[in-house]
Design a protein around this motif. Structure first.
Motif, PDB file in Angstrom:
ATOM      1  N   MET A  45       0.845  -1.170   0.000  1.00  0.00           N
ATOM      2  CA  MET A  45       0.000   0.000   0.000  1.00  0.00           C
ATOM      3  C   MET A  45       0.892   1.235   0.000  1.00  0.00           C
ATOM      4  O   MET A  45       1.889   1.301   0.696  1.00  0.00           O
ATOM      5  N   SER A  46       0.514   2.230  -0.759  1.00  0.00           N
ATOM      6  CA  SER A  46       1.262   3.483  -0.846  1.00  0.00           C
ATOM      7  C   SER A  46       0.672   4.512   0.109  1.00  0.00           C
ATOM      8  O   SER A  46      -0.503   4.470   0.434  1.00  0.00           O
ATOM      9  N   THR A  47       1.506   5.442   0.522  1.00  0.00           N
ATOM     10  CA  THR A  47       1.067   6.537   1.378  1.00  0.00           C
ATOM     11  C   THR A  47       1.332   7.844   0.658  1.00  0.00           C
ATOM     12  O   THR A  47       2.423   8.081   0.162  1.00  0.00           O
ATOM     13  N   LEU A  48       0.316   8.678   0.628  1.00  0.00           N
ATOM     14  CA  LEU A  48       0.424  10.001   0.032  1.00  0.00           C
ATOM     15  C   LEU A  48       0.390  11.003   1.167  1.00  0.00           C
ATOM     16  O   LEU A  48      -0.568  11.054   1.926  1.00  0.00           O
ATOM     17  N   GLU A  49       1.440  11.797   1.311  1.00  0.00           N
ATOM     18  CA  GLU A  49       1.499  12.796   2.373  1.00  0.00           C
ATOM     19  C   GLU A  49       1.524  14.187   1.762  1.00  0.00           C
ATOM     20  O   GLU A  49       2.430  14.528   1.016  1.00  0.00           O
TER      21      GLU A  49
ATOM     22  N   THR B 139      -9.465  16.680   7.181  1.00  0.00           N
ATOM     23  CA  THR B 139      -9.607  15.447   7.961  1.00  0.00           C
ATOM     24  C   THR B 139     -10.255  15.687   9.312  1.00  0.00           C
ATOM     25  O   THR B 139     -11.048  14.870   9.773  1.00  0.00           O
TER      26      THR B 139
END
Length: 124
Positions: free
Chosen positions: A1-5, A22
């Motif tokens: 799974m990728s994380t976008l920050e 959020t």
């Protein structure tokens, strides 16, 4: 799974911090009919609803809130039979559920076919 920050979102004219999005978004909502059978019409983070009694519907969450002290809104609209709810409120919230209650003008509980609830706060 990728994380976008990302720290900001921009639609071309307005920039907002991602924390605003959020933290300020509903963590759960439900639209339901409770006239004959408790039926979810649309929802987010709601696993089920339970018809507890006339005018009393328990809303069960898929993912818990961080505590029982979160903000919940409730409203109900005119029923197909023409009755108008006079009051809606939330009773006994916990981190995993709340009860949406609806009362008619005469002071008795009533089932309505247009019920809406939303929860704002932090998820566990």
């Amino acid at each position: 799974m990728s994380t976008l920050e990302v720290s900001n979102l921009n639609d071309g004219t307005t920039t907002v911090a991602t924390t605003f999005v959020t933290n300020g978004s509903a963590k759960a909502y439900v639209s339901f009919d409770n006239v004959s059978t408790a039926t979810i019409e649309a929802s987010l983070n709601v696993s089920s609803i339970t018809d507890a009694a006339v005018g009393e519907t328990q809303v069960n969450l898929t993912s818990n809130m961080s505590s029982a002290t979160y903000c919940i809104t409730a409203c109900a609209g005119r029923t197909t039979s023409g009755g108008s709810p006079a009051a809606q409120w939330i009773y006994g919230p916990t981190a995993s559920k709340w009860q949406h209650e609806t009362m008619a003008n005469g002071g008795s509980y009533m089932d309505a076919d247009n019920n809406y609830s939303a929860a704002l706060g932090d998820l566990a």
